[in-house]
Scaffold this motif. Structure first.
Motif, PDB file in Angstrom:
ATOM      1  N   HIS A  33      -0.705  36.445  52.632  1.00 15.40           N
ATOM      2  CA  HIS A  33      -0.113  36.003  53.898  1.00 15.40           C
ATOM      3  C   HIS A  33       1.259  36.610  54.201  1.00 15.40           C
ATOM      4  O   HIS A  33       2.151  36.619  53.364  1.00 15.40           O
ATOM      5  CB  HIS A  33       0.030  34.474  53.908  1.00 15.40           C
ATOM      6  CG  HIS A  33       0.631  33.959  55.173  1.00 15.40           C
ATOM      7  ND1 HIS A  33      -0.014  34.018  56.385  1.00 15.40           N
ATOM      8  CD2 HIS A  33       1.845  33.414  55.437  1.00 15.40           C
ATOM      9  CE1 HIS A  33       0.752  33.515  57.328  1.00 15.40           C
ATOM     10  NE2 HIS A  33       1.894  33.143  56.786  1.00 15.40           N
ATOM     11  N   CYS A  35       3.851  36.146  57.609  1.00  7.76           N
ATOM     12  CA  CYS A  35       3.974  35.427  58.880  1.00  7.76           C
ATOM     13  C   CYS A  35       3.862  36.403  60.050  1.00  7.76           C
ATOM     14  O   CYS A  35       4.478  37.461  60.046  1.00  7.76           O
ATOM     15  CB  CYS A  35       5.305  34.692  58.939  1.00  7.76           C
ATOM     16  SG  CYS A  35       5.415  33.361  57.743  1.00  7.76           S
ATOM     17  N   CYS A  89       4.524  29.178  59.797  1.00  3.00           N
ATOM     18  CA  CYS A  89       4.298  28.254  58.674  1.00  3.00           C
ATOM     19  C   CYS A  89       5.587  28.052  57.894  1.00  3.00           C
ATOM     20  O   CYS A  89       5.623  27.298  56.923  1.00  3.00           O
ATOM     21  CB  CYS A  89       3.184  28.774  57.767  1.00  3.00           C
ATOM     22  SG  CYS A  89       3.639  30.240  56.828  1.00  3.00           S
TER      23      CYS A  89
END
Ligand SMILES: [Zn+2]
Length: 236
Positions: A33, A35, A89
């Motif tokens: 991941h 962002c 997140c």
């Protein structure tokens, strides 16, 4: 004219955006991941649309925070203006923030600087990633430096070839003050300053002097002082 930019986070959730038939509220792929701002997933109709919704929730990280970019003109007759909102997140690091700052400055210089003025730096509520970058800017020795003519003052901003000063970070001192004071509201949590321990009463005694001398762009020392009084239990 001088400008400043801040960001804040609040809790949000993913949802369907009917006008564009897209799912919004994701922060990027779960796998490895990173962002990603402004992610939209086209849904479509029928079985294909349903699969798209299921796959999107399985493969993406949900952005449960909002990130808001606010232009804060340091001029009493110009209001603050939100120029961007997005979800995140909140797992990004300081390097990611630096990339955003560089991109925003580039876009600002291209589209807004001539009419409104240069960006002089960024603001935040005390976030450690932004604080790290602000200290890095302030403590840099790169290029021509600008600083306050004050004995022993160590921090400085960068002077560009255009004459603009950049890298003047600003943290929300009432917010940070509350972060400092709240843990002290227990006798078992003293603040260690070198060889000394401070408690809530010490902060309370110094706050009238410090907060009368310190004000942000909107000059709010009295409100900040009232906050300290309320936290320390003295509302008189
Ligand atoms: Zn993320």
């Amino acid at each position: 004219m001088r400008l400043d930019i801040t960001r804040k986070c609040n809790v949000l959730c993913s949802r369907w955006e009917s006008r564009r038939d897209t799912l919004i509220g994701f922060c990027g792929q779960k796998e490895s991941h990173t962002c990603r701002l402004g992610l939209e997933v086209k849904v479509g109709s029928g079985e294909e649309g349903y699969s798209c919704i299921v796959d999107s929730f399985e493969s993406n990280v949900i952005g449960s925070y909002a990130r808001v970019v606010i232009v804060n003109p340091l001029h009493e007759k110009l209001p603050r203006l939100v120029i961007s909102t997005s979800v995140t997140c909140n797992s990004f690091d300081a390097t990611w923030v630096q990339g955003q700052w560089d991109w925003m400055k580039c876009e600002w210089d291209k589209h807004c600087r001539a009419q409104v003025g240069p960006i002089i730096g960024h603001a935040s509520d005390g976030d450690s990633r932004r604080r790290k970058l602000m200290l890095s800017d302030y403590c840099s020795k790169f290029g021509t430096r600008w600083k306050l003519e004050w004995e022993s003052w160590m921090l400085s901003g960068c002077v560009a070839s255009s004459g603009d000063v950049y890298g003047l970070g600003d943290q929300d001192h009432p917010h940070n003050g509350k972060k400092l004071v709240n843990p002290l509201d227990k006798s078992t949590y003293p603040l260690v300053l070198g060889d000394h321990h401070a408690c809530l009463e010490h902060v309370h005694l110094t706050s009238p002097t410090v907060l009368e001398d310190v004000g942000g762009p909107d000059r709010r020392p009295s409100r900040a002082y009232n906050g300290y009084q309320a936290l320390s239990g003295d509302s008189s």
